[in-house]
Design an enzyme around this catalytic site. Structure first.
Site, short mmCIF file in Angstrom:
data_model
loop_
_atom_site.label_atom_id
_atom_site.label_comp_id
_atom_site.label_asym_id
_atom_site.label_seq_id
_atom_site.Cartn_x
_atom_site.Cartn_y
_atom_site.Cartn_z
N ASP A 1 38.07 27.99 32.66
CA ASP A 1 38.19 28.81 33.86
C ASP A 1 39.47 29.64 33.70
OD1 ASP A 1 37.47 28.10 37.37
OD2 ASP A 1 37.99 29.96 36.33
C1 GLC Z 1 38.05 32.00 39.06
C2 GLC Z 1 37.01 30.96 39.45
C3 GLC Z 1 35.75 31.00 38.63
C4 GLC Z 1 35.50 32.43 38.15
C5 GLC Z 1 36.62 32.78 37.19
C6 GLC Z 1 36.48 34.20 36.61
O1 GLC Z 1 39.34 31.47 39.16
O2 GLC Z 1 37.44 29.61 39.51
O3 GLC Z 1 34.70 30.50 39.45
O4 GLC Z 1 34.24 32.49 37.50
O5 GLC Z 1 37.91 32.64 37.80
O6 GLC Z 1 36.62 35.14 37.63
#
Ligand code: GLC
Length: 680
Positions: A254
């Protein structure tokens, strides 16, 4: 792909395992750089070695970034573009928590198909969806992105969503692996602590559904599992994801969750984090660059690491091949969109996602003189969180669609003037949470309906004019205090582009609500976490015995349980039959129930089949949703609905984490009816 791999330098390999924002390739793009990306610590040469892009505004920008990149690339491996299309790209569908209330996987799949086309038109090859985190705590802002509290619904809707994306050629990334929805106290990014048995029995279900449907990537969660951050958790990424779930695709962190392991204080520094990540099985590092800056030296110290790096790079190359990028790095640029079709799908899905919780006087008729009150009478941003390129200016206000039911506006009042309100004979109060009150990093300690709304409702009730509350919310709220003061309650978890038309069509009966709650509404915050498929405990509540499971100040029962939802029709369930009460695994029973529409209003309803394993080697839930079917009944029509009991309806993980079916008796529930069978 193996030939491409063997010609890559170590720097180029590590570049393929790194994802950054498009801004770094072409500085004049709309700057989408925040958090860890602002300390990327890569020079220009290294930036043009990276392999995937986080987010893009449109296909034109995607082409520009791709072209610029490939002109400077030695290996000519195209970039792959990924982004967050969670419930629609331009045409916004209901949020996942709302969609789950539809109990209609076919419609959810159609919504994903429309979203996929728009996502690819925007230049994406991968969407970071479905979010398949099972949730039990409405304080957590991200319940809105989930399919709710039930493992079976999480499986079914994650599966349907991935199938919808896949059928249009969009790759998908299921997230957040694993059990992010159990963030302690509903506080985002907080500790998660659960047993492997709990993980296997409930929290893996959604991810499994997505993987079975062909999800191409899995995103690791911010939280720990057994005190090891999911992003560097070998047990999760190898034993559970690869061995148990047989996932062969790409794993991706993430947003800077790899570097966050330093803040978890389980990695000493960036290079320690990088070593732990690649060793645990993390392929792509999102929004940070520790792989590129550390692993070359780590390989010198331990050449074995190169095998892990090569396997990860090969998975990424195969992902790009699956995306068709080697054939056409600018794919789908000429995709034609049918926005009307997408909007129709959004309407259909939303019309089955709205839930009727209380009804004394709905639907309204066109002669009803109404007062329209509350923020959502004229609010155009009704798209919910993660509504990416949805344009609120293109959505309609509720008042516009309600007025469309009247020949002239004189029948509709829109102000808080008590004298004016007294002239009306119905009050519609459209209030609730704004879209900013739920979503990522938007947990709430207090989930009561706002105090000033409670005061307003009680004041309005003194006028003795019927009140309909239309509740817009990203999560279940505590609305216990106001229920006695309103005649009707409609709720939805943000319905997307067609919210206002669906709410007005439901108020006036053009849409007969068929939604059922995907998540329990607590009577009081103190009951949280509260969910329907709980264990009995050794002292289940008893009225006669004070020493049983209870609060001394409130009942155990929620305000509205998972699966609750009313209709304008009147459905009666009768004649619950079972083909054989003595069953074997090769002769499992079929359950039949007669459902009758005892009203003159055509309606849809979902028949939910629950099973209780009466006795087992471990404690089992008081009941579990195992199958459901949605049917339409004309006025006064009856249908017999059949469910063939399946082995998977009876299996569970035992204390050795082995999936088993044990002999004994099972109780089958449909609404208030039940029957039993024994398994030999
Ligand atoms: C965010 C979220 C995730 C998302 C990622 C990319 O922090 O936790 O769900 O897909 O970053 O934007």
């Amino acid at each position: 792909m193996e030939n491409i791999l063997k010609n890559l330098t170590i720097e180029e390999k590590l570049g393929q395992l790194t994802m950054i924002a498009p801004f770094f390739y072409i500085g004049d793009l709309k700057k989408e750089v925040f958090g860890a990306l602002t300390e990327l610590k890569l020079d220009e040469e290294k930036i043009f070695l990276t392999g995937s892009v986080l987010g893009i505004q449109n296909h034109k920008e995607m082409n520009l970034v791709q072209k610029t990149y490939l002109e400077r690339s030695r290996h000519k491996i195209p970039l792959i573009f990924m982004g967050d299309v969670i419930h629609g790209a331009v045409t916004i569908m209901p949020t996942p928590l709302a969609q789950a209330c539809s109990f209609n996987p076919k419609l959810v799949k159609k919504g994903a198909q429309e979203s996929a086309k728009e996502a690819m038109k925007k230049g994406l090859q991968v969407t970071f969806s479905p979010m398949s985190d099972l949730v039990r705590d409405p304080r957590w802002g991200r319940v809105n992105e989930s399919f709710g509290e039930d493992p079976y619904l999480n499986y079914v809707f994650s599966y349907a969503t991935v199938k919808g994306y896949k059928s249009e050629g969009l790759l998908s990334c299921v997230k957040h692996f694993a059990a992010y929805g159990l963030s302690e106290a509903g506080k985002d990014y907080n500790t998660v602590d659960l047993s492997r048995l709990n993980l296997f029995s409930y929290f893996l279900s959604g991810y499994e559904g997505a993987i079975r449907a062909g999800a191409d990537l899995v995103m690791t969660a911010f939280n720990t599992f057994e005190y090891v951050p999911a992003t560097t958790n070998k047990y999760l990424l190898k034993d559970v994801l690869r061995k148990k779930l047989k996932f062969k695709g790409v794993t991706i962190s993430d947003y800077d969750s790899l570097l966050q392991t330093i803040k978890h204080r389980s990695s000493l520094n960036e290079c320690d984090a990088a070593l732990k990540g690649i060793t645990a099985g993390l392929d792509i590092e999102m929004a940070s660059s520790s792989y590129m800056r550390c692993l070359k030296d780590e390989v010198k110290k331990n050449p074995e690491l190169l095998k892990l790096i090569d396997k990860a790079v090969l998975r990424v190359l195969k992902l790009k091949e699956k995306a068709g990028l080697f054939k056409d790095p600018y794919r789908k640029k000429d995709l034609e969109l049918n926005t009307l079709k997408a909007l129709k799908t959004s309407y259909d899905l939303a019309s089955e996602s709205i839930v009727l919780l209380k009804n004394e006087t709905l639907p309204l008729n066109k002669k009803t003189k109404i007062s329209l009150l509350g923020k959502y009478v004229s609010e155009k941003h009704v798209l919910g969180p993660w509504s990416w390129h949805g344009d609120p200016n293109k959505t309609d206000e509720l008042s516009k669609h309600i007025k469309a039911y009247y020949k002239n506006d004189s029948e509709v009042f829109e102000d808080y003037d008590i004298e004016a309100i007294k002239k009306s004979n119905h009050i519609v109060l459209a209030i609730g949470e704004t879209r900013e009150e739920s979503g990522e990093a938007h947990s709430k300690a207090n989930i009561d309906i706002k105090e000033h709304h409670q005061v307003l409702i009680k004041k309005l009730s003194e006028l003795n004019i019927p009140i309909t509350l239309v509740l817009y919310t990203g999560r279940p709220l505590v609305i216990t205090n106001i229920v006695p003061f309103v005649n009707n309650i409609l709720v939805h978890f943000h319905l997307g582009s067609k919210t206002s038309k669906v709410v007005s069509d439901t108020l006036y009966g053009k849409n007969n609500p068929s939604g059922r709650l995907s998540m329990t509404f607590p009577k009081h915050l103190g009951q949280v976490p509260i969910y329907y498929n709980h264990l009995s405990s050794g002292r289940p509540y008893s009225k006669t015995d004070p020493y049983t499971m209870k609060y001394i100040d409130i009942s155990n029962e929620p305000l509205y349980e998972f699966g609750y939802g009313l209709s304008y029709s009147k459905f009666k369930y009768s004649n619950l039959e079972i083909t054989n009460k003595e069953a074997t695994l090769n002769n499992l029973p079929t359950i039949k129930v007669t459902v009758t529409n005892e009203s003159n209003i055509k309606g849809k309803t979902s028949i939910l089949l629950y099973i209780k394993d009466d006795f087992a080697s471990i404690a089992r839930p008081v009941k579990e949703l195992k199958q459901f079917k949605k049917i339409t009944l004309k006025p006064y029509e009856s249908k017999v609905v059949e469910f063939k009991i399946r082995k998977e309806d009876l299996s569970f993980y035992n204390e050795k984490l082995k999936k088993v079916i044990e002999k004994g008796t099972f109780t089958v529930y449909i609404e208030d009816l039940f029957t039993k069978f024994s398994l030999e």
